[in-house]
Motif scaffolding. Structure first.
Motif, PDB file in Angstrom:
ATOM      1  N   GLY A  11       0.806  -1.214   0.000  1.00 36.18           N
ATOM      2  CA  GLY A  11       0.000   0.000   0.000  1.00 36.18           C
ATOM      3  C   GLY A  11       0.838   1.262   0.000  1.00 36.18           C
ATOM      4  N   THR A  12       1.936   1.252   0.744  1.00 39.58           N
ATOM      5  CA  THR A  12       2.826   2.408   0.800  1.00 39.58           C
ATOM      6  C   THR A  12       3.495   2.648  -0.542  1.00 39.58           C
ATOM      7  OG1 THR A  12       3.244   2.042   3.155  1.00 39.58           O
ATOM      8  CG2 THR A  12       4.850   3.383   1.959  1.00 39.58           C
ATOM      9  N   SER A  13       3.851   1.571  -1.224  1.00 45.18           N
ATOM     10  CA  SER A  13       4.470   1.680  -2.538  1.00 45.18           C
ATOM     11  C   SER A  13       3.534   2.334  -3.543  1.00 45.18           C
ATOM     12  CB  SER A  13       4.880   0.290  -3.038  1.00 45.18           C
ATOM     13  OG  SER A  13       5.347   0.348  -4.367  1.00 45.18           O
ATOM     14  N   VAL A  14       2.261   1.940  -3.524  1.00 42.48           N
ATOM     15  CA  VAL A  14       1.280   2.524  -4.446  1.00 42.48           C
ATOM     16  C   VAL A  14       1.186   4.030  -4.232  1.00 42.48           C
ATOM     17  CG1 VAL A  14      -1.161   2.595  -5.054  1.00 42.48           C
ATOM     18  CG2 VAL A  14      -0.049   0.408  -4.662  1.00 42.48           C
ATOM     19  N   ALA A  15       1.212   4.481  -2.983  1.00 44.16           N
ATOM     20  CA  ALA A  15       1.141   5.917  -2.688  1.00 44.16           C
ATOM     21  C   ALA A  15       2.410   6.640  -3.133  1.00 44.16           C
ATOM     22  CB  ALA A  15       0.917   6.129  -1.191  1.00 44.16           C
TER      23      ALA A  15
END
Length: 258
Positions: free
Chosen positions: A51-55
């Motif tokens: 999820g952090t990567s997508v952001a």
């Protein structure tokens, strides 16, 4: 994620630098670097890493698409078609991320990397080629975007490692246009995926901001080398690095099972 386990500023910046250079060089969002780095090297939980990567991909894609666009290496219509599919697909992927067990996500990500590694050896990009837009092409671009969006929300990748080879091999795009268009497509996809992940508490916005900052600064550097380096050898180098990441993940997974 507790305060002690949170990665520091410097490690996150370094992860962003690596992701930014590869984003500009290969037209990817950097998720194939960011997710393993956060999960393996910085001990962030797998779901939170994805999820952090997508952001973090959002600012990276904006700078990357702008850089390629100023050079005339973006197909805006194709990018819009891909974006339609990826916005919907990212919501589906983020929903699956919240429901699937961590083990399934890890194995899925490793399988995804394996497919990408093999494809990079068979897709030989040609500069000067253009995408011929027809009704069928538009439909297939939207479908490609949807599938990529699911992978984005589920695995934390921007989808460039899928879209760039597909645009070159199936849609006859040049390597530079494929990379620039791929980065453009990731912008709405990242927004959509991040909204879904934020609602499900699968994103660390602080870490995403730091990683994104480091990536933004280095995307133009990667773009410079993308224009300069031979496309085939760029693919070879990328596949070797992904192989290294895949081996690391397999070793860790097997040790955990043992």
């Amino acid at each position: 994620m507790n305060q002690i386990a949170r990665p520091g500023f410097l490690p996150l910046i370094l992860v962003g630098i690596a992701g930014g250079i590869l984003s500009g060089l290969f037209g990817i969002g950097g998720g194939t670097i960011i997710v393993p780095a956060l999960a393996l090297w910085l001990s962030m939980p797998q779901k939170l890493s994805a999820g952090t990567s997508v952001a973090a991909i959002l600012p990276t894609a904006i700078v990357g698409a702008t850089t390629y666009g100023l050079q005339g290496h973006v197909d805006w219509i194709s990018g819009a078609c891909l974006a339609i599919g990826i916005v919907i697909g990212a919501q589906v992927g983020s929903a699956l991320l919240a429901k699937l067990p961590v083990g399934a996500i890890q194995w899925g990500f490793m399988g995804f990397l394996a497919v990408v590694i093999v494809s990079l050896w068979f897709v030989v990009p040609q500069r000067g080629d253009e995408i011929e837009l027809t009704t069928l092409t538009v439909v297939m671009l939207i479908v490609t975007g949807f599938i990529t969006g699911v992978l984005s929300g589920l695995l934390g990748v921007g989808g460039g490692v899928v879209v760039v080879p597909v645009l070159m091999f199936f849609f006859s795009a040049s390597d530079l246009v494929a990379k620039g268009t791929s980065l453009l497509m990731m912008i709405p996809g990242s927004i959509s995926g991040t909204i879904g992940n934020f609602r499900r508490k699968n994103v660390d916005l602080r870490a995403a901001a730091i990683v994104g900052l480091g990536a933004c600064v280095c995307v133009p550097i990667g773009n410079f080398f993308a224009v300069w380096i031979d496309p085939f050898w760029g693919n070879v180098a990328f596949s070797v690095y992904l192989g290294f990441i895949l081996v690391q993940m397999l070793v860790r997974k097997l040790r955990t099972k043992a």
